[in-house]
Scaffold this motif. Structure first.
Motif, PDB file in Angstrom:
ATOM      1  N   CYS A  34       0.044   1.329  31.227  1.00 23.18           N
ATOM      2  CA  CYS A  34       0.443   0.289  32.145  1.00 23.18           C
ATOM      3  C   CYS A  34       1.856  -0.103  31.920  1.00 23.18           C
ATOM      4  O   CYS A  34       2.759  -0.807  32.806  1.00 23.18           O
ATOM      5  CB  CYS A  34      -0.258  -0.941  32.213  1.00 23.18           C
ATOM      6  N   GLY A  35       2.384   0.140  30.387  1.00 22.86           N
ATOM      7  CA  GLY A  35       3.792  -0.293  30.340  1.00 22.86           C
ATOM      8  C   GLY A  35       3.879  -0.553  29.060  1.00 22.86           C
ATOM      9  O   GLY A  35       3.117  -0.473  28.120  1.00 22.86           O
ATOM     10  N   ILE A  36       5.135  -0.740  28.644  1.00 21.16           N
ATOM     11  CA  ILE A  36       5.751  -1.442  27.288  1.00 21.16           C
ATOM     12  C   ILE A  36       6.186  -2.543  27.313  1.00 21.16           C
ATOM     13  O   ILE A  36       7.327  -2.476  27.979  1.00 21.16           O
ATOM     14  CB  ILE A  36       6.477  -0.117  26.499  1.00 21.16           C
ATOM     15  N   TYR A  37       5.622  -3.507  26.571  1.00 26.45           N
ATOM     16  CA  TYR A  37       6.200  -4.854  26.451  1.00 26.45           C
ATOM     17  C   TYR A  37       6.220  -5.366  25.031  1.00 26.45           C
ATOM     18  O   TYR A  37       5.599  -4.843  24.268  1.00 26.45           O
ATOM     19  CB  TYR A  37       5.019  -5.809  27.303  1.00 26.45           C
ATOM     20  N   PRO A  38       7.130  -6.361  24.832  1.00 24.38           N
ATOM     21  CA  PRO A  38       6.998  -7.315  23.742  1.00 24.38           C
ATOM     22  C   PRO A  38       5.611  -7.730  23.398  1.00 24.38           C
ATOM     23  O   PRO A  38       4.759  -7.937  24.582  1.00 24.38           O
ATOM     24  CB  PRO A  38       8.181  -8.383  23.995  1.00 24.38           C
ATOM     25  N   LYS A  39       5.436  -7.892  22.031  1.00 22.19           N
ATOM     26  CA  LYS A  39       3.856  -8.214  21.844  1.00 22.19           C
ATOM     27  C   LYS A  39       3.435  -9.473  22.573  1.00 22.19           C
ATOM     28  O   LYS A  39       2.263  -9.356  23.290  1.00 22.19           O
ATOM     29  CB  LYS A  39       3.776  -8.327  20.303  1.00 22.19           C
ATOM     30  N   GLU A  40       4.096 -10.647  22.504  1.00 16.65           N
ATOM     31  CA  GLU A  40       3.546 -11.761  23.363  1.00 16.65           C
ATOM     32  C   GLU A  40       3.373 -11.565  24.919  1.00 16.65           C
ATOM     33  O   GLU A  40       2.247 -12.115  25.232  1.00 16.65           O
ATOM     34  CB  GLU A  40       4.502 -12.941  23.223  1.00 16.65           C
ATOM     35  N   ILE A  41       4.085 -10.809  25.574  1.00 18.00           N
ATOM     36  CA  ILE A  41       3.997 -10.447  26.979  1.00 18.00           C
ATOM     37  C   ILE A  41       2.725  -9.560  27.104  1.00 18.00           C
ATOM     38  O   ILE A  41       1.908  -9.885  27.876  1.00 18.00           O
ATOM     39  CB  ILE A  41       5.244 -10.030  27.702  1.00 18.00           C
ATOM     40  N   ALA A  42       2.627  -8.456  26.378  1.00 11.87           N
ATOM     41  CA  ALA A  42       1.649  -7.604  26.286  1.00 11.87           C
ATOM     42  C   ALA A  42       0.189  -8.374  26.036  1.00 11.87           C
ATOM     43  O   ALA A  42      -0.872  -8.146  26.970  1.00 11.87           O
ATOM     44  CB  ALA A  42       1.779  -6.424  25.162  1.00 11.87           C
ATOM     45  N   GLU A  43       0.138  -9.443  25.009  1.00 16.72           N
ATOM     46  CA  GLU A  43      -0.931  -9.970  24.830  1.00 16.72           C
ATOM     47  C   GLU A  43      -1.380 -10.864  26.357  1.00 16.72           C
ATOM     48  O   GLU A  43      -2.462 -10.878  26.581  1.00 16.72           O
ATOM     49  CB  GLU A  43      -0.934 -10.927  23.766  1.00 16.72           C
ATOM     50  N   ALA A  44      -0.513 -11.559  26.870  1.00 13.54           N
ATOM     51  CA  ALA A  44      -0.429 -12.519  27.959  1.00 13.54           C
ATOM     52  C   ALA A  44      -1.353 -11.524  29.052  1.00 13.54           C
ATOM     53  O   ALA A  44      -1.965 -11.818  29.729  1.00 13.54           O
ATOM     54  CB  ALA A  44       0.569 -13.099  28.218  1.00 13.54           C
ATOM     55  N   LYS A  45      -0.611 -10.318  29.241  1.00 10.68           N
ATOM     56  CA  LYS A  45      -1.120  -9.367  30.436  1.00 10.68           C
ATOM     57  C   LYS A  45      -2.692  -8.926  30.237  1.00 10.68           C
ATOM     58  O   LYS A  45      -3.259  -8.886  31.073  1.00 10.68           O
ATOM     59  CB  LYS A  45      -0.265  -8.347  30.470  1.00 10.68           C
ATOM     60  N   VAL A  46      -2.757  -8.577  29.013  1.00  9.72           N
ATOM     61  CA  VAL A  46      -4.103  -8.094  28.585  1.00  9.72           C
ATOM     62  C   VAL A  46      -5.142  -9.153  28.549  1.00  9.72           C
ATOM     63  O   VAL A  46      -5.969  -9.169  29.380  1.00  9.72           O
ATOM     64  CB  VAL A  46      -4.359  -7.584  27.071  1.00  9.72           C
ATOM     65  N   SER A  47      -4.763 -10.468  28.492  1.00  9.28           N
ATOM     66  CA  SER A  47      -5.552 -11.608  28.680  1.00  9.28           C
ATOM     67  C   SER A  47      -5.930 -11.887  30.207  1.00  9.28           C
ATOM     68  O   SER A  47      -6.743 -12.158  30.569  1.00  9.28           O
ATOM     69  CB  SER A  47      -5.041 -12.867  27.997  1.00  9.28           C
ATOM     70  N   SER A  48      -4.753 -11.643  30.855  1.00  7.77           N
ATOM     71  CA  SER A  48      -4.928 -12.121  32.332  1.00  7.77           C
ATOM     72  C   SER A  48      -5.853 -10.844  32.955  1.00  7.77           C
ATOM     73  O   SER A  48      -6.541 -11.130  33.883  1.00  7.77           O
ATOM     74  CB  SER A  48      -3.431 -11.732  32.998  1.00  7.77           C
ATOM     75  N   VAL A  49      -5.845  -9.510  32.546  1.00  9.13           N
ATOM     76  CA  VAL A  49      -6.442  -8.451  32.827  1.00  9.13           C
ATOM     77  C   VAL A  49      -8.156  -8.812  32.779  1.00  9.13           C
ATOM     78  O   VAL A  49      -8.927  -8.642  33.527  1.00  9.13           O
ATOM     79  CB  VAL A  49      -6.165  -7.047  32.652  1.00  9.13           C
ATOM     80  N   HIS A  50      -8.289  -9.203  31.566  1.00  9.95           N
ATOM     81  CA  HIS A  50      -9.670  -9.377  31.107  1.00  9.95           C
ATOM     82  C   HIS A  50     -10.245 -10.743  31.898  1.00  9.95           C
ATOM     83  O   HIS A  50     -11.542 -10.835  32.506  1.00  9.95           O
ATOM     84  CB  HIS A  50      -9.841  -9.763  29.678  1.00  9.95           C
TER      85      HIS A  50
END
Length: 67
Positions: A34-50
């Motif tokens: 889905c993309g390459i993001y800084p760790k904090e942003i990636a964590e937030a996106k994964v959390s949002s998906v879940h």
């Protein structure tokens, strides 16, 4: 499948065409990027998906992998 496409568009800011391609990759190969993001942003996106998937009753998974 429509839910996944809508999620990719809203959480990852993908175009409808990109979202469909990612959804098809997941369907055919079991995973898609889905993309390459800084760790904090990636964590937030994964959390949002879940959170959104569970609220809608879907068993959708998202994982964070180090690039």
């Amino acid at each position: 499948m429509d839910f996944v496409v809508a999620l990719l568009e809203s959480v990852f800011n993908k175009s409808p065409a990109e979202a469909v391609q990612i959804m098809l990759a997941v369907h055919q190969h079991g995973r898609g990027c889905c993309g390459i993001y800084p760790k904090e942003i990636a964590e937030a996106k994964v959390s949002s998906v879940h959170r959104r998937a569970r609220a809608a009753g879907f068993p959708l998974q998202a994982v964070l992998e180090e690039a």
